[in-house]
Design an enzyme around this catalytic site. Structure first.
Site, mmCIF file in Angstrom:
data_model
loop_
_atom_site.group_PDB
_atom_site.id
_atom_site.type_symbol
_atom_site.label_atom_id
_atom_site.label_comp_id
_atom_site.label_asym_id
_atom_site.label_seq_id
_atom_site.Cartn_x
_atom_site.Cartn_y
_atom_site.Cartn_z
ATOM 1 N N TYR A 1 -40.845 45.969 -17.766
ATOM 2 C CA TYR A 1 -40.649 44.541 -18.017
ATOM 3 C C TYR A 1 -41.924 43.952 -18.611
ATOM 4 C CZ TYR A 1 -40.137 39.542 -17.245
ATOM 5 O OH TYR A 1 -40.109 38.188 -17.419
ATOM 6 N N LYS B 1 -42.837 42.296 -22.360
ATOM 7 C CA LYS B 1 -43.311 40.925 -22.545
ATOM 8 C C LYS B 1 -44.714 40.889 -23.150
ATOM 9 C CE LYS B 1 -39.670 38.736 -21.056
ATOM 10 N NZ LYS B 1 -38.831 37.965 -22.001
ATOM 11 N N SER C 1 -41.247 34.380 -23.402
ATOM 12 C CA SER C 1 -42.027 35.445 -22.767
ATOM 13 C C SER C 1 -42.007 35.191 -21.268
ATOM 14 C CB SER C 1 -43.446 35.467 -23.337
ATOM 15 O OG SER C 1 -44.236 36.456 -22.719
ATOM 16 N N SER D 1 -25.749 32.621 -21.227
ATOM 17 C CA SER D 1 -24.764 32.688 -20.148
ATOM 18 C C SER D 1 -25.337 32.286 -18.788
ATOM 19 C CB SER D 1 -24.165 34.094 -20.051
ATOM 20 O OG SER D 1 -25.178 35.053 -19.794
#
Length: 266
Positions: free
Chosen positions: A141, A145, A127, A11
């Site tokens: 976050y 990752k 990543s 999106s």
């Protein structure tokens, strides 16, 4: 016969750019995201929109059922939610891990059987430089990752025997709504706590980084390069400051790197 690609997070940002770019280069592309209204514009490029919430099992199953044969999976759906570890509610932390890690893993589980049967497949995990470098206020976050990097390394050696490649993309500064959303989220969580000074410094840093960010199509081109390589690299790096940042992380000691990093946040 054109290859079929499922791109999640289509999106906006890298996901949207990748869906459009691959469709323009002859791939049959399904673009998946939660916000179906934001996917409609992809139709003019030949991308087929599909609803997908990677935190919901029924949504993941329905998405895979609609796409049928998938040759290439691009896991681009992601969330950048920020705040000091002390301040972030664990419910928000779990949500970030669900989106950035467990949703990715579940999609991979579901596409692997058909890829094994064909003895062909490309799994592309988006990543970040943040999968190798941890900034303050981004603990969850970066945790997600870093975990995605480890998952990809292990998976690569599990599935190569079946002709399946696992490719990690590590973008640096890339134009995306995620940066602004993440900065706003950080100020909501930690802007009025004992970490407010650091949060304010980081908010300014993110703003400065955004000025030098590359267009997401740069990363889309990198993804195309990876999936079309006969023997793809395990990692592709692109975007603002990505290569110099990762080089410094490799060359400097932890404390020296910390000092360099924090000197940019005053």
């Amino acid at each position: 016969m054109s290859k079929t690609v499922l791109v999640t997070g289509a999106s906006s940002g890298i996901g949207k750019a990748t869906a459009i770019y691959l469709a323009q280069h002859g791939y049959q592309v399904y673009g998946a995201a939660r916000r179906m209204d934001m996917l409609q514009s992809l139709k003019e490029y030949g991308v087929q929109p599909i609803a997908l919430d990677v935190t919901k099992e029924e949504s993941i199953l329905a998405c895979i059922a609609q796409t049928g044969r998938i040759d290439i999976l691009v896991n681009s759906a992601g969330l950048g939610s920020y705040g000091a570890l002390e301040d972030v509610p664990l419910s928000e932390a779990r949500n970030q891990m669900e989106i950035n890690l467990f949703g990715v893993a579940r999609l991979i589980q579901l596409v692997l059987p058909q890829m094994r049967e064909k003895r062909y497949g490309k799994i592309v995990n988006i990543s970040s430089v943040g999968g190798k470098v941890g900034l303050p206020m981004g603990v969850w976050y970066h945790a997600s990752k870093f975990a995605l990097e480890g998952l990809s390394d292990s998976l690569r050696n599990e599935v190569r025997q079946f002709g399946i490649d696992v490719i990690v993309i590590e973008p640096g500064g890339t134009k995306s709504e995620m940066t602004a959303i993440g900065a706003k989220d950080m100020m909501r969580v930690s802007g009025n706590t004992v970490y407010k000074g650091l949060a304010a410094s980081l908010e300014k840093t993110y703003g400065d980084m955004e000025k030098h960010a590359v267009e997401p199509v740069v990363i889309a081109a990198l993804i195309k390069k990876g999936i079309e390589a006969k023997h793809p690299k395990t990692r592709y790096i692109g975007g603002a400051m990505a290569k110099p940042m990762l080089l410094m992380r490799k060359m400097l000691s932890d404390k020296m790197f910390d000092k360099m990093l924090m000197s940019q946040m005053k």
